[in-house]
Scaffold this active site. Structure first.
Site, mmCIF file in Angstrom:
data_model
loop_
_atom_site.group_PDB
_atom_site.id
_atom_site.type_symbol
_atom_site.label_atom_id
_atom_site.label_comp_id
_atom_site.label_asym_id
_atom_site.label_seq_id
_atom_site.Cartn_x
_atom_site.Cartn_y
_atom_site.Cartn_z
ATOM 1 N N PHE A 141 39.578 30.119 36.303
ATOM 2 C CA PHE A 141 40.174 30.997 37.325
ATOM 3 C C PHE A 141 39.059 31.673 38.111
ATOM 4 C CE2 PHE A 141 41.847 34.898 39.141
ATOM 5 C CZ PHE A 141 42.939 34.390 39.835
ATOM 6 N N ASP A 183 30.665 32.833 36.699
ATOM 7 C CA ASP A 183 31.670 33.805 37.123
ATOM 8 C C ASP A 183 31.877 34.778 35.968
ATOM 9 O OD1 ASP A 183 33.964 35.248 37.644
ATOM 10 O OD2 ASP A 183 35.095 33.560 38.467
ATOM 11 N N LYS A 208 35.759 43.070 38.767
ATOM 12 C CA LYS A 208 36.642 43.860 37.894
ATOM 13 C C LYS A 208 36.102 45.230 37.432
ATOM 14 C CE LYS A 208 40.115 40.617 36.502
ATOM 15 N NZ LYS A 208 39.869 39.255 36.932
HETATM 16 C C1 LIG Z 1 40.089 38.393 38.110
HETATM 17 C C2 LIG Z 1 39.143 37.258 38.272
HETATM 18 C C3 LIG Z 1 38.759 36.777 39.538
HETATM 19 C C4 LIG Z 1 39.395 37.283 40.811
HETATM 20 O O1 LIG Z 1 39.118 38.614 41.062
HETATM 21 P P1 LIG Z 1 39.911 39.380 42.243
HETATM 22 O O2 LIG Z 1 39.230 40.705 42.279
HETATM 23 O O3 LIG Z 1 41.332 39.436 41.833
HETATM 24 O O4 LIG Z 1 39.727 38.605 43.484
HETATM 25 C C5 LIG Z 1 37.812 35.785 39.606
HETATM 26 N N1 LIG Z 1 37.257 35.268 38.488
HETATM 27 C C6 LIG Z 1 37.599 35.692 37.266
HETATM 28 C C7 LIG Z 1 36.942 35.093 36.069
HETATM 29 C C8 LIG Z 1 38.563 36.688 37.106
HETATM 30 O O5 LIG Z 1 38.938 37.075 35.880
#
Ligand SMILES: *Cc1c(COP(=O)(O)O)cnc(C)c1O
Length: 397
Positions: free
Chosen positions: A139, A224, A253
């Protein structure tokens, strides 16, 4: 104050229908606790989905935002500001990186990483090397580039055509990953632990294997850490457990403990590919966001938060293992630091609802996985309280 029912009705009438919401309206938070508009108290094991790592309304963060808002809220990135310089210096000091770019969310941080990787490849590898390999069940966000990077069809369905230049490999499988590399590949992008994919923890040597593959093929390693970063796994960044360093890393986050902020970090060598005009964000590095990030990082590093996360993470995992021994509906428990999950043999929605009625907020990633991402300041007492609610709810399921 509006009645809870009124808040929900007004929302449903006027806000686009993109979220499946729990029918409560929250009005106040402190530490690991939340209160709804009816005054009901909740123990919060969601924490804004791994966002409020220091707990709600942490005094250091509140103080920093208050102080900043009185002075200056926003100026354009046409100008220098001290808070931006300070946050960048902290991130650089405590990571592999030499340079930071600020934005406002995880998706934006990943967009920036994708653009930087392409720009670097364009300048240093040749124009035909633009492909990124990402992982199945990953994700990376909800923009067009990041849903393309996200290896899950459910996030892409209905939004085609997707961006060109992405292919997917299975997570935690270095052999299949290496086989997916083509003459067009410029990098590999992945999460150290797949969060939205269900808290999937790879083998201990996996990140080192990926690093080795990237080195041998002279391609970029992009991590990420939007969910795993800022202390969630008990280190400031999850990659620190692996002994390797990525080339690019994304954060968001928990970086502002609830204030929207994202960052994309890279080594000097890679960061050089960006020059003025290549990338930008109006709000990126906003003064309030930087005040929040500064206070969050300092508190995380100076006040024993990482140690508490490791200690409470081990305690919580052991307690979940005891629950597993007792309840047949739990098929496995797993986690790193305070990023924990409980895989079930049944759908988790009823359990989440029953917990909420008893004053415990948790959520599901995927239909059958309960996720626990409490604030990193959580206490043993609060974990005991959560476990006892889970125990009661699972009884007879
Ligand atoms: C939550 C998340 C995102 C997206 O972040 P947003 O601030 O909602 O755009 C991207 N990568 C990972 C691993 C996430 O957990």
């Amino acid at each position: 104050m509006m009645k809870e029912k009124k808040i929900m009705a007004l929302s449903d009438q006027n806000i686009m229908n993109t979220y499946r919401r729990v029918p409560i309206a929250l009005v106040k938070g402190e530490g690991a606790r939340l209160w709804d508009a009816n005054g009901k108290e909740y123990l919060d094991f969601v924490a804004g989905i791994a966002v409020c790592n220091l707990g709600h309304s942490h005094p250091n963060v509140v103080k920093a935002i208050k102080k900043q808002v009185k002075n200056l809220t926003h100026v354009s990135n046409l100008y220098y500001t001290q808070p931006q310089a300070e946050v960048a210096a902290l991130l650089v000091k405590h990571s592999f990186a030499d340079k930071a770019f600020f934005c406002n969310s995880g998706a934006e941080a990943n967009e920036a990483a994708i653009k930087l990787a392409r720009k670097y490849a364009h300048e240093n590898m040749g124009a035909d090397k633009y492909e990124l390999i990402t992982m199945k069940d990953s994700f990376h966000g909800r923009t067009m580039a990041t849903i393309t990077a996200t290896g899950q069809e459910k996030f892409q369905f209905g939004f085609t055509p997707l961006l060109d230049g992405f292919i997917y490999a299975p997570f935690n499988d270095p052999v299949a990953l290496e086989a997916a590399i083509s003459p067009k590949t410029c990098g590999i992008m992945l999460e150290p632990i797949q969060g939205e994919g269900g808290v999937i923890i790879p083998d201990e040597q996996y990140l080192a294997r990926v690093r080795d593959i990237c080195n041998r093929h002279k391609i970029l390693m992009i991590l990420d850490e939007v969910q795993t970063g800022i202390g969630r796994t008990g280190k400031l960044f999850a990659y620190e457990y692996s002994g390797i360093k990525p080339d690019i890393m994304t954060l968001a986050k928990a970086l502002g403990n609830g204030f929207p902020v994202g960052a994309m970090l890279a080594t000097n060598e890679i960061a050089k590919a960006f020059s003025p005009g290549n990338h930008a964000s109006t709000f990126g590095g906003n003064l309030l966001a930087m005040a929040a990030a500064n206070a969050t990082l300092k508190t995380m590093l100076d006040e024993g938060v990482l140690e508490n996360c490791q200690k409470m993470g081990d305690y919580f995992l052991a307690k979940l293992q005891t629950l597993k021994a007792k309840h047949a509906i739990i098929s496995s428990v797993r986690g790193s630091g305070l990023m924990l999950a409980c895989a079930l043999t049944i759908e988790g929605a009823d359990i989440v609802k029953a917990c909420q009625e008893r004053g415990l907020l948790i959520n599901c990633t995927g239909a059958k996985t309960l996720r626990f991402v409490p604030p990193l300041i959580i206490t043993q007492n609060d974990i005991d309280a959560a476990i006892s609610i889970l125990d009661e709810v699972m009884e007879g399921k």
